[in-house]
Design a protein around this motif. Sequence first.
Motif, mmCIF file in Angstrom:
data_model
loop_
_atom_site.group_PDB
_atom_site.id
_atom_site.type_symbol
_atom_site.label_atom_id
_atom_site.label_comp_id
_atom_site.label_asym_id
_atom_site.label_seq_id
_atom_site.Cartn_x
_atom_site.Cartn_y
_atom_site.Cartn_z
ATOM 1 N N CYS A 242 -1.228 6.606 -4.272
ATOM 2 C CA CYS A 242 -0.586 5.585 -3.443
ATOM 3 C C CYS A 242 -0.560 6.008 -1.980
ATOM 4 O O CYS A 242 -0.868 5.213 -1.082
ATOM 5 C CB CYS A 242 0.834 5.329 -3.944
ATOM 6 S SG CYS A 242 1.745 4.120 -2.969
ATOM 7 N N GLU A 293 4.001 -3.440 -4.331
ATOM 8 C CA GLU A 293 3.297 -2.365 -3.625
ATOM 9 C C GLU A 293 4.269 -1.550 -2.782
ATOM 10 O O GLU A 293 4.162 -0.318 -2.718
ATOM 11 C CB GLU A 293 2.188 -2.951 -2.751
ATOM 12 C CG GLU A 293 1.281 -1.888 -2.144
ATOM 13 C CD GLU A 293 0.077 -2.483 -1.441
ATOM 14 O OE1 GLU A 293 -0.782 -1.698 -0.993
ATOM 15 O OE2 GLU A 293 -0.016 -3.728 -1.343
ATOM 16 N N TYR A 297 5.052 2.445 -2.948
ATOM 17 C CA TYR A 297 4.949 3.280 -1.744
ATOM 18 C C TYR A 297 6.254 4.021 -1.492
ATOM 19 O O TYR A 297 6.245 5.235 -1.205
ATOM 20 C CB TYR A 297 4.572 2.433 -0.534
ATOM 21 C CG TYR A 297 4.578 3.228 0.752
ATOM 22 C CD1 TYR A 297 3.555 4.123 1.032
ATOM 23 C CD2 TYR A 297 5.621 3.120 1.661
ATOM 24 C CE1 TYR A 297 3.557 4.889 2.196
ATOM 25 C CE2 TYR A 297 5.635 3.870 2.823
ATOM 26 C CZ TYR A 297 4.604 4.752 3.084
ATOM 27 O OH TYR A 297 4.626 5.502 4.237
#
Length: 382
Positions: A242, A293, A297
């Motif tokens: 990531c 996402e 993160y």
Amino acid sequence: MTASAKVTLSPDGQRLTLDLDARPREFAALWLRERAPDAETLDPRTGQRLIEAAELPLDLAVEHAELDGEALALRFSDGHAVRFPVADLLAEDKPRESVAPERELWDAGLVEPPRADFAAALDDDAALLAMLEGLHRVGFVLVSGVPTDEDGMQALIERIGPLRRTNWGGIADVKSVANAYDLTMTQRGLEPHTDNPYRDPIPGYIWLHCLTNAADGGDNTLVDGYRAAEVLRERDPAAFDCLTRVSPGFRYRDETTWLESEGPLIELDSQGRVSRVRYNNRTERVDALPPEELARYYAARRAFYALITSDELTVHLKLEPGQMLIMDNYRLFHGRRAYELAGGVRHLRQGYVDRDSTASRRLVLRRELRRQQAESRLEETA
């Protein structure tokens, strides 16, 4: 060259296999042609290419290949013939590594950091090379004997490359001031970070010179970002992945300056090796990515932060007057403990030197000193 060495060509001649010690190495004919080490292809003085590689035929082939002593003799389908030193070809066959070559990873157990003496590095090329090799290998070097005047490090900077000027000037103060334009100019502690990720290019090396350090606290912390990235890769591959894919923005603004850039917290080179790390909580600005996402993160960033602030990876030191840290800003996370001025003054000076000039100086010195050593050995045997 061993007796078992052999060279073979593919049926179309577009692939050549060099087999030494039962370890075959394959080379493309077109690659060999555009790298031909002769004066028709490469300028003898600069090593720059004289032919237009993009105009070579895509079906170019090796028509004949044979080992001749320590060289590989080739003839190509365009009529060009050349002799390749086998040693040069083997040097191109580099093993895959997880980080860039010639680096030594370290953690809190680092016993002895690379050290250098200012006067020696200023006056002696071998001492300067040793300093630069240590910096390249470990990511920082501790220099002693630096004059304690405000521009005391300038002479050594000039031995390596030009000082990188920024909106803050050249060599700038790092001390507590009223109305600070940056948090480094306060007494607060600073999280492990890399400098200026909002610049393009990011400064390559930080030079931090201590004039006085009598304040209570203010110890420096150092973390090997390459090591931290590798630990994350081992322990949490999804988080590592990531942080190599998501590129947050970084921004610095004041009345006269507006700087913005972006990049992943862990950057890989074309071979998948860790080549640069970033972390700067003060200036990071993450885009409004899809919530899923962002969640990935944030979790990955938290895992990385836990590593770079851990006792497992952190080295502590307090600079004394006349000492200087030179730090690789693409690799090292540095920070400091908060300090109190009741104990005395803390005054450091900081400058930047770019990565290309530093690398160039190291490689040229390495080449020149090796040449001198070879000439000396020849004289001894003459």
